[in-house]
Write a protein that holds these residues in place. Sequence first.
Motif, PDB file in Angstrom:
ATOM      1  N   SER A 179       0.828  -1.258  -0.119  1.00  0.00           N
ATOM      2  CA  SER A 179      -0.034   0.012  -0.002  1.00  0.00           C
ATOM      3  C   SER A 179       0.924   1.249  -0.207  1.00  0.00           C
ATOM      4  N   GLY A 180       2.099   1.279   0.364  1.00  0.00           N
ATOM      5  CA  GLY A 180       3.080   2.513   0.171  1.00  0.00           C
ATOM      6  C   GLY A 180       4.546   1.829   0.338  1.00  0.00           C
ATOM      7  N   TYR A 181       5.406   2.719   0.227  1.00  0.00           N
ATOM      8  CA  TYR A 181       6.752   2.347   0.229  1.00  0.00           C
ATOM      9  C   TYR A 181       7.502   3.500   0.784  1.00  0.00           C
ATOM     10  N   PHE A 182       8.344   3.091   1.893  1.00  0.00           N
ATOM     11  CA  PHE A 182       9.315   4.239   2.394  1.00  0.00           C
ATOM     12  C   PHE A 182      10.485   3.578   2.880  1.00  0.00           C
ATOM     13  N   VAL A 183      11.591   4.355   2.769  1.00  0.00           N
ATOM     14  CA  VAL A 183      12.808   4.161   3.235  1.00  0.00           C
ATOM     15  C   VAL A 183      13.004   4.383   4.553  1.00  0.00           C
ATOM     16  N   LYS A 184      14.223   3.774   5.229  1.00  0.00           N
ATOM     17  CA  LYS A 184      14.428   3.778   6.528  1.00  0.00           C
ATOM     18  C   LYS A 184      15.030   5.221   7.014  1.00  0.00           C
ATOM     19  N   ASP A 185      15.392   5.623   6.242  1.00  0.00           N
ATOM     20  CA  ASP A 185      15.873   7.144   6.565  1.00  0.00           C
ATOM     21  C   ASP A 185      14.621   8.184   6.441  1.00  0.00           C
ATOM     22  N   THR A 186      13.432   7.637   6.391  1.00  0.00           N
ATOM     23  CA  THR A 186      12.275   8.646   6.470  1.00  0.00           C
ATOM     24  C   THR A 186      12.355   9.285   7.979  1.00  0.00           C
ATOM     25  N   GLU A 187      11.650  10.599   7.796  1.00  0.00           N
ATOM     26  CA  GLU A 187      11.423  11.384   9.047  1.00  0.00           C
ATOM     27  C   GLU A 187      10.681  10.799  10.010  1.00  0.00           C
ATOM     28  N   PRO A 188      10.749  10.610  11.214  1.00  0.00           N
ATOM     29  CA  PRO A 188       9.598   9.844  12.090  1.00  0.00           C
ATOM     30  C   PRO A 188       8.264  10.169  11.895  1.00  0.00           C
ATOM     31  N   SER A 189       8.186  11.697  12.027  1.00  0.00           N
ATOM     32  CA  SER A 189       7.034  12.164  11.713  1.00  0.00           C
ATOM     33  C   SER A 189       6.242  12.050  10.551  1.00  0.00           C
ATOM     34  N   VAL A 190       6.919  11.856   9.605  1.00  0.00           N
ATOM     35  CA  VAL A 190       6.529  11.497   8.080  1.00  0.00           C
ATOM     36  C   VAL A 190       6.060  10.226   8.040  1.00  0.00           C
ATOM     37  N   LEU A 191       6.851   9.321   8.701  1.00  0.00           N
ATOM     38  CA  LEU A 191       6.410   7.811   8.773  1.00  0.00           C
ATOM     39  C   LEU A 191       5.074   7.483   9.532  1.00  0.00           C
ATOM     40  N   LEU A 192       5.182   8.241  10.633  1.00  0.00           N
ATOM     41  CA  LEU A 192       3.759   8.031  11.325  1.00  0.00           C
ATOM     42  C   LEU A 192       2.425   8.613  10.625  1.00  0.00           C
ATOM     43  N   ASP A 193       2.658   9.970  10.147  1.00  0.00           N
ATOM     44  CA  ASP A 193       1.603  10.316   9.295  1.00  0.00           C
ATOM     45  C   ASP A 193       1.413   9.330   8.164  1.00  0.00           C
ATOM     46  N   ALA A 194       2.166   8.537   7.428  1.00  0.00           N
ATOM     47  CA  ALA A 194       2.186   7.706   6.339  1.00  0.00           C
ATOM     48  C   ALA A 194       1.328   6.645   6.812  1.00  0.00           C
ATOM     49  N   ILE A 195       1.578   5.874   8.064  1.00  0.00           N
ATOM     50  CA  ILE A 195       0.753   4.962   8.789  1.00  0.00           C
ATOM     51  C   ILE A 195      -0.472   5.276   8.824  1.00  0.00           C
ATOM     52  N   ARG A 196      -0.936   6.669   9.218  1.00  0.00           N
ATOM     53  CA  ARG A 196      -2.304   7.003   9.522  1.00  0.00           C
ATOM     54  C   ARG A 196      -2.953   7.117   8.301  1.00  0.00           C
ATOM     55  N   ARG A 197      -2.289   7.636   7.252  1.00  0.00           N
ATOM     56  CA  ARG A 197      -2.948   7.899   5.971  1.00  0.00           C
ATOM     57  C   ARG A 197      -3.128   6.657   5.105  1.00  0.00           C
ATOM     58  N   THR A 198      -2.174   5.601   5.166  1.00  0.00           N
ATOM     59  CA  THR A 198      -2.166   4.325   4.577  1.00  0.00           C
ATOM     60  C   THR A 198      -3.369   3.685   5.242  1.00  0.00           C
ATOM     61  N   VAL A 199      -3.768   3.613   6.442  1.00  0.00           N
ATOM     62  CA  VAL A 199      -4.931   2.689   7.115  1.00  0.00           C
ATOM     63  C   VAL A 199      -6.102   3.637   6.409  1.00  0.00           C
ATOM     64  N   ASP A 200      -5.955   4.913   6.246  1.00  0.00           N
ATOM     65  CA  ASP A 200      -7.120   5.757   5.812  1.00  0.00           C
ATOM     66  C   ASP A 200      -7.532   5.532   4.169  1.00  0.00           C
ATOM     67  N   GLY A 201      -6.451   4.760   3.346  1.00  0.00           N
ATOM     68  CA  GLY A 201      -6.729   4.517   1.985  1.00  0.00           C
ATOM     69  C   GLY A 201      -5.801   4.961   1.277  1.00  0.00           C
ATOM     70  N   ASP A 202      -4.794   5.827   1.507  1.00  0.00           N
ATOM     71  CA  ASP A 202      -3.972   6.412   0.697  1.00  0.00           C
ATOM     72  C   ASP A 202      -2.949   5.529   0.121  1.00  0.00           C
TER      73      ASP A 202
END
Length: 208
Positions: free
Chosen positions: A99-122
């Motif tokens: 559902s999405g693809y991030f690298v491990k140097d992603t900023e923590p706040s960006v990752l948390l936002d991505a988790i929420r938005r992925t669950v929301d269907g993004d």
Amino acid sequence: MITILLADDQRLVRAGLRMLINDTDDLTVVGEATNGVEAVRMHAELAPDLVVMDLRMPGLDGIAATAQIRAATPTAKILVLTTFDDDDHLFPALTAGASGYFVKDTEPSVLLDAIRRTVDGDLLFSPALLRRLVDRALLTPAPTVAEVPLTPRERDVLRLVGEGYGNQDIADRLHLGVSTVKSHVATLLAKTNSDNRVRLAVYASKLP
């Protein structure tokens, strides 16, 4: 509360993710898998809202695990978090159903936002990866806007999808309910013959 299964063979990575996630008010880790086989089994047992999946793990890798989870549960949400940002890993992961693809140097706040938005269907990606996906998609002919009739509201939603906004952000900006935005996005995907939000973003770039 959004429930998350971590799948990564590195203990320190799992510990860091667990601390980051559990430090929020709306996210919680419900399980940790050290390989793909465990990830598949634990997903069936725990039914989490999201899996944060590494790709390179012993035995069954993350791509194969993603494919097996999605085969058993087509609605499963899987966010890849890996050190690899090359096409040889990106596209197989997407084909498997990530559902999405991030690298491990992603900023923590960006990752948390991505988790929420992925669950929301993004469908979300690290910025550099999204740019590469859009560039590649632009090489594939897409229908012109004139060929597809859109309502004024659909155009508003489409423009915001093209700017990278998630469903909640679009709802806030247009003063709509999230369920209404999801309905508009689903209609836009069907009308424009787009199979994901990346293609929809490409289509949005062609709006006059």
